[in-house]
Design a protein around this motif. Sequence first.
Motif, PDB file in Angstrom:
ATOM      1  N   ARG A 234       0.922  -1.164   0.047  1.00  0.00           N
ATOM      2  CA  ARG A 234       0.059   0.228  -0.016  1.00  0.00           C
ATOM      3  C   ARG A 234       0.828   1.123   0.165  1.00  0.00           C
ATOM      4  NH1 ARG A 234      -2.937   0.906   5.896  1.00  0.00           N
ATOM      5  NH2 ARG A 234      -3.166   3.107   4.891  1.00  0.00           N
ATOM      6  N   TRP A 235       0.251   2.175  -0.514  1.00  0.00           N
ATOM      7  CA  TRP A 235       0.863   3.531  -0.610  1.00  0.00           C
ATOM      8  C   TRP A 235       0.932   3.992   0.981  1.00  0.00           C
ATOM      9  CZ3 TRP A 235       2.517   6.808  -4.563  1.00  0.00           C
ATOM     10  CH2 TRP A 235       2.035   6.145  -6.074  1.00  0.00           C
ATOM     11  N   VAL A 236       2.141   4.745   1.509  1.00  0.00           N
ATOM     12  CA  VAL A 236       2.176   5.349   2.695  1.00  0.00           C
ATOM     13  C   VAL A 236       1.876   6.892   2.521  1.00  0.00           C
ATOM     14  CG1 VAL A 236       3.682   5.758   4.605  1.00  0.00           C
ATOM     15  CG2 VAL A 236       3.932   3.589   3.315  1.00  0.00           C
ATOM     16  N   ILE A 237       0.696   7.242   2.096  1.00  0.00           N
ATOM     17  CA  ILE A 237       0.365   8.706   1.660  1.00  0.00           C
ATOM     18  C   ILE A 237      -1.045   9.052   2.451  1.00  0.00           C
ATOM     19  CG2 ILE A 237       1.489   8.592  -0.647  1.00  0.00           C
ATOM     20  CD1 ILE A 237      -0.862   7.989  -2.001  1.00  0.00           C
ATOM     21  N   PRO A 238      -1.240  10.331   2.413  1.00  0.00           N
ATOM     22  CA  PRO A 238      -2.576  10.744   3.223  1.00  0.00           C
ATOM     23  C   PRO A 238      -3.690  10.406   2.022  1.00  0.00           C
ATOM     24  CG  PRO A 238      -0.912  12.369   2.983  1.00  0.00           C
ATOM     25  CD  PRO A 238      -0.003  11.469   2.318  1.00  0.00           C
ATOM     26  N   THR A 252       7.864  14.235  -0.866  1.00  0.00           N
ATOM     27  CA  THR A 252       8.697  13.259  -0.326  1.00  0.00           C
ATOM     28  C   THR A 252       9.647  12.953  -1.065  1.00  0.00           C
ATOM     29  OG1 THR A 252       6.734  12.380   0.810  1.00  0.00           O
ATOM     30  CG2 THR A 252       8.732  10.835   0.658  1.00  0.00           C
ATOM     31  N   ILE A 253       9.732  12.799  -2.431  1.00  0.00           N
ATOM     32  CA  ILE A 253      10.321  12.180  -3.442  1.00  0.00           C
ATOM     33  C   ILE A 253      11.589  13.435  -3.433  1.00  0.00           C
ATOM     34  CG2 ILE A 253      10.950  12.075  -5.880  1.00  0.00           C
ATOM     35  CD1 ILE A 253       8.547  10.791  -6.248  1.00  0.00           C
ATOM     36  N   VAL A 254      11.298  14.652  -3.745  1.00  0.00           N
ATOM     37  CA  VAL A 254      12.052  15.828  -3.921  1.00  0.00           C
ATOM     38  C   VAL A 254      12.975  16.289  -2.451  1.00  0.00           C
ATOM     39  CG1 VAL A 254      12.497  18.003  -4.889  1.00  0.00           C
ATOM     40  CG2 VAL A 254      10.968  16.492  -5.927  1.00  0.00           C
ATOM     41  N   THR A 255      12.189  16.609  -1.629  1.00  0.00           N
ATOM     42  CA  THR A 255      12.705  16.932  -0.358  1.00  0.00           C
ATOM     43  C   THR A 255      13.269  16.210   0.598  1.00  0.00           C
ATOM     44  OG1 THR A 255      10.683  17.302   0.983  1.00  0.00           O
ATOM     45  CG2 THR A 255      11.300  19.108  -0.734  1.00  0.00           C
ATOM     46  N   VAL A 256      12.820  14.736   0.715  1.00  0.00           N
ATOM     47  CA  VAL A 256      13.311  13.795   1.505  1.00  0.00           C
ATOM     48  C   VAL A 256      14.327  12.661   0.739  1.00  0.00           C
ATOM     49  CG1 VAL A 256      12.675  11.995   3.045  1.00  0.00           C
ATOM     50  CG2 VAL A 256      11.412  14.098   2.751  1.00  0.00           C
ATOM     51  N   CYS A 257      13.698  12.064  -0.133  1.00  0.00           N
ATOM     52  CA  CYS A 257      14.511  11.043  -0.777  1.00  0.00           C
ATOM     53  C   CYS A 257      16.002  11.970  -1.649  1.00  0.00           C
ATOM     54  CB  CYS A 257      13.590  10.297  -1.747  1.00  0.00           C
ATOM     55  SG  CYS A 257      12.428   9.683  -0.845  1.00  0.00           S
ATOM     56  N   PHE A 258      15.393  12.746  -2.626  1.00  0.00           N
ATOM     57  CA  PHE A 258      16.404  13.119  -3.248  1.00  0.00           C
ATOM     58  C   PHE A 258      17.704  13.893  -2.688  1.00  0.00           C
ATOM     59  CE2 PHE A 258      18.097  17.213  -5.441  1.00  0.00           C
ATOM     60  CZ  PHE A 258      18.792  16.699  -6.312  1.00  0.00           C
ATOM     61  N   LYS A 259      16.989  14.556  -1.384  1.00  0.00           N
ATOM     62  CA  LYS A 259      18.025  15.556  -0.517  1.00  0.00           C
ATOM     63  C   LYS A 259      19.080  14.547   0.108  1.00  0.00           C
ATOM     64  CE  LYS A 259      16.839  16.883   3.417  1.00  0.00           C
ATOM     65  NZ  LYS A 259      16.037  17.701   4.442  1.00  0.00           N
ATOM     66  N   GLU A 260      18.486  13.550   0.730  1.00  0.00           N
ATOM     67  CA  GLU A 260      19.429  12.699   1.468  1.00  0.00           C
ATOM     68  C   GLU A 260      20.202  12.036   0.529  1.00  0.00           C
ATOM     69  OE1 GLU A 260      17.156   9.928   3.909  1.00  0.00           O
ATOM     70  OE2 GLU A 260      16.603  11.659   5.192  1.00  0.00           O
ATOM     71  N   GLU A 261      19.975  11.556  -0.892  1.00  0.00           N
ATOM     72  CA  GLU A 261      20.746  11.058  -1.677  1.00  0.00           C
ATOM     73  C   GLU A 261      21.873  12.000  -2.055  1.00  0.00           C
ATOM     74  OE1 GLU A 261      20.912   7.682  -2.063  1.00  0.00           O
ATOM     75  OE2 GLU A 261      19.424   7.632  -0.441  1.00  0.00           O
ATOM     76  N   LEU A 262      21.480  13.197  -2.407  1.00  0.00           N
ATOM     77  CA  LEU A 262      22.246  14.085  -2.759  1.00  0.00           C
ATOM     78  C   LEU A 262      23.432  14.437  -1.766  1.00  0.00           C
ATOM     79  CD1 LEU A 262      22.800  16.323  -5.083  1.00  0.00           C
ATOM     80  CD2 LEU A 262      21.714  17.864  -3.431  1.00  0.00           C
ATOM     81  N   ILE A 340      15.378   6.496  -6.703  1.00  0.00           N
ATOM     82  CA  ILE A 340      14.052   5.923  -7.173  1.00  0.00           C
ATOM     83  C   ILE A 340      14.033   4.900  -6.195  1.00  0.00           C
ATOM     84  CG2 ILE A 340      13.240   4.163  -8.798  1.00  0.00           C
ATOM     85  CD1 ILE A 340      14.614   5.772 -11.142  1.00  0.00           C
ATOM     86  N   MET A 341      15.103   4.377  -5.637  1.00  0.00           N
ATOM     87  CA  MET A 341      14.930   3.155  -4.721  1.00  0.00           C
ATOM     88  C   MET A 341      14.243   3.892  -3.398  1.00  0.00           C
ATOM     89  SD  MET A 341      17.899   0.527  -5.365  1.00  0.00           S
ATOM     90  CE  MET A 341      17.586  -0.434  -4.054  1.00  0.00           C
ATOM     91  N   HIS A 342      15.087   4.798  -3.031  1.00  0.00           N
ATOM     92  CA  HIS A 342      14.727   5.341  -1.694  1.00  0.00           C
ATOM     93  C   HIS A 342      13.298   6.031  -1.691  1.00  0.00           C
ATOM     94  CE1 HIS A 342      16.764   8.164   1.622  1.00  0.00           C
ATOM     95  NE2 HIS A 342      15.707   7.882   1.974  1.00  0.00           N
ATOM     96  N   SER A 343      12.782   6.488  -2.754  1.00  0.00           N
ATOM     97  CA  SER A 343      11.466   6.992  -2.860  1.00  0.00           C
ATOM     98  C   SER A 343      10.443   5.812  -2.865  1.00  0.00           C
ATOM     99  CB  SER A 343      11.391   7.711  -4.406  1.00  0.00           C
ATOM    100  OG  SER A 343      12.124   8.823  -4.296  1.00  0.00           O
ATOM    101  N   ILE A 344      10.761   4.699  -3.500  1.00  0.00           N
ATOM    102  CA  ILE A 344       9.756   3.557  -3.275  1.00  0.00           C
ATOM    103  C   ILE A 344       9.834   3.206  -1.627  1.00  0.00           C
ATOM    104  CG2 ILE A 344       9.638   1.075  -3.858  1.00  0.00           C
ATOM    105  CD1 ILE A 344      10.780   1.775  -6.596  1.00  0.00           C
TER     106      ILE A 344
END
Length: 417
Positions: A234-238, A252-262, A340-344
């Motif tokens: 299931r999606w972990v979203i509101p 989430t993708i941009v400011t959490v996953c992408f940021k941490e990977e960057l 991509i993996m982090h976002s999933i």
Amino acid sequence: MATASNKRVDLQFGLECLGCVGLTILFHLLQVSYLSSSGLFIWTLIGGIASGLIWLTDFWRARNAFRSVVTVSLKLASYTLYSLVLIMVVNALLAIVWQGTHFWAQGLLSLGTILIIGLSLPGFFKLVVNETNPVLRMVSIFFYYLGFGLFPQSLGFGNHYVNDYGAPYWVAFISATLLVIYAMVHWEYQLPKLKFNHHLNYWWLALLIVPRFLVMGMSAGSWSRLFSLPLQIRWVIPNDSLTTATIYVIFTIVTVCFKEELIFRYLFLAQILNAVKGSVRTRILKTTLITATLFAAWHLHHIFYQPLATTSLQILAAFGMGVVFAIIYLYTGTIWVTVIMHSIFDLFSVDMAGSVTPFVSQPTSFLVEFIVITTAIQVVLGLIAIYTMKTGPFEQTIRANQRKQALRRPVANLSES
């Protein structure tokens, strides 16, 4: 000798520090909101003074151990408090303007965001771009990115605050991202690339990627539920609305996953890879363990709103994730696979127990066993990969990471003996 540009940056930074210290004292005496608090006043004052002393140490020409320790201590204080200084001063200014006009609240918040970004530039060039020590470079770029990428959450006056998904947040985040990437380019590191390295063994890559998806099962609640078929993903979203869900996913993708990977697979990993010594496999091992440890330590901040036991498990899980992600990046030469993996992992979960956030309470025996086992699997697979896979793709990542520096110094022999 310092260039004319560096002297101009030093002057601007020094004047800014003096101005911030003066305004901090003035606003505290006038009991202006934000700086009327004794605690915030003291920390803001310390940050301004520490930054100002960094400017003055440029005129300290004598070299000795004591002054080196003082300078590093002042830099550490400046890295951590410089953003607070600007945020508090601008907040106080916004409060004064608002009290005098009570008009255009959201416009003032946007203006405050632009003002803080503009004011941060002298400090960015002085404290980040012009830093030469490798360790302090990582510290400076980390605190700058966090401080100025998140400051809109501390921006507000009266009953008006920046929305978590509002335009000021995005302006600050994008500006901070572009600036830290600029710093890396200035330090002569390559931009994150889109293409994979040559001669990848995709079976090995799949062996690194697929077991990582086991982690999605940590919210199952028990082994019997985890192995029950069919699996419920299931999606972990509101569930409020499609618009809210879409915004949440993008955020989430941009400011959490992408940021941490960057941060951990580019800003840190590229610099660490360039600093460690040894054969290719030794350098990959050292870089992997160091960045995985830093990524795990980053999750310590969850201790402020989670039980210690679950936070410890989260740190262990993050270490395993950091090991696999570092190897994947070093093998492929790109951070986009890990993004991509982090976002999933952050957006999907095996949720048969009804809870998609297993770290909110004391850990169950299943969660302890699950994280210990999956982390061990990932670390073992990572070590096997490092010492079994052909080093060609790893060597390509190392060469790309050092290409500009290599133009001015002999290239080390990367081949294994």
